[in-house]
Enzyme design. Structure first.
Site: not given
Ligand code: PAF
Length: 279
Positions: A31, A36-37, A150, A153, A184-186
């Site tokens: 979330g 990016g998402h 990531d 990952q 971009m990162s949360s």
């Protein structure tokens, strides 16, 4: 757009969609969606009939003292963004449904989980591969989309799906950056204005590494030492790692070649950011 919170309901919905011949695209997230998402969702929308987004802040991938409790949660805003890119279903399970009392099964990938983030965040990838396996079994996607930010990952998930013969195509998409280069990162929301400025050193030092390599420098130690010097010149930075690795095995390299990737993890104050690039 539907929001499904029950594991059983999601599984039934996916099974019905598959039985009806639909192709399922899946974007797993924790979330706090950013551009990016959204780029992953847009690609998923193009390539599937049913687009499923999962939002689950997965407790098993956070270590002691990490930011599980503080991790940004924004379901209302996420739902609006998801609807704007054509998501059909948000799957937002509870931790109690994902890990009920007596839960005892974990998925471990050896080798490529051992260095980089795996070395500094013990147990992290075990949590990731466990939850991603569970999500794959629940959502039953044909395609699953992950960001290259990531990088480790993504490599670990590719290894796991290949080793376990999971019938899903893993699609990796490029890092999405702010106009000034910050990946971009949360977690960027944790940064103060000054730290946000300092965080630019990650992409800038990667650019310098690429410039050195393009100018003929191939010795990894020399490039890493320049990158380290640049990052350390910022007041609030603390380097977790700077490594140049083979993009598939993630083994450290001595000389840069066409398969090399540079990977960084740097704390800016208390916020740990990662970034990477091919040469
Ligand atoms: O990249 C993430 O947001 C998470 O690690 C993932 C893949 C959704 C698993 O919790």
């Amino acid at each position: 757009m539907d929001i499904i919170t029950s594991v059983k309901d999601m599984q039934q919905r996916s099974s019905a969609a598959r039985a009806a011949g639909q192709r399922l695209s899946f974007v797993p997230t924790m979330g706090s969606l950013h551009q990016g998402h959204l780029s992953l969702l847009e690609e998923g929308r193009k390539r599937g009939d049913l687009l499923v987004l999962s939002i689950f802040v997965n407790p098993t991938q956070f270590g002691q003292g990490e930011d599980f409790a503080d991790y940004p949660r924004a379901l209302q805003r996420d739902s609006e963004l998801a609807a704007s890119v054509g998501v059909d279903i948000i799957f937002a399970p509870t931790a109690a449904d994902m890990y009920p009392k007596g839960y005892a099964t974990y998925v471990d990938v050896d080798g490529i989980t051992e260095n980089l983030c795996g070395a500094s965040r013990p147990g992290h990838f075990r949590g990731v591969t466990t939850v991603v396996s569970k999500l794959f079994n629940i959502v039953q996607p044909d395609l699953a989309f992950f960001g290259n930010k990531d990088f480790q990952q993504l490599a670990v998930i590719r290894r796991m799906t290949s080793d376990l013969n999971v019938p899903v195509e893993i699609v990796g998409l490029p890092i999405f950056r702010e106009a000034d280069g910050l990946a971009m990162s949360s977690r960027n929301v944790y940064l103060t204005e000054e730290q946000r400025q300092e965080a630019l050193v990650l992409s800038q030092s990667i650019a310098e590494a690429k410039r050195l390599a393009a100018a003929g420098e191939s010795d990894c130690e020399t490039i890493i030492s320049k990158v380290t010097e640049l990052i350390s010149s910022q007041a609030e930075t603390r380097i977790d790692y700077v490594q140049i690795c083979h993009q598939l095995s993630l083994e450290e390299q001595k000389q840069v070649d066409n398969d090399s990737v540079i990977l960084l993890a740097v704390f800016i104050g208390k916020t740990r950011l990662i970034d990477n690039s091919f040469f």
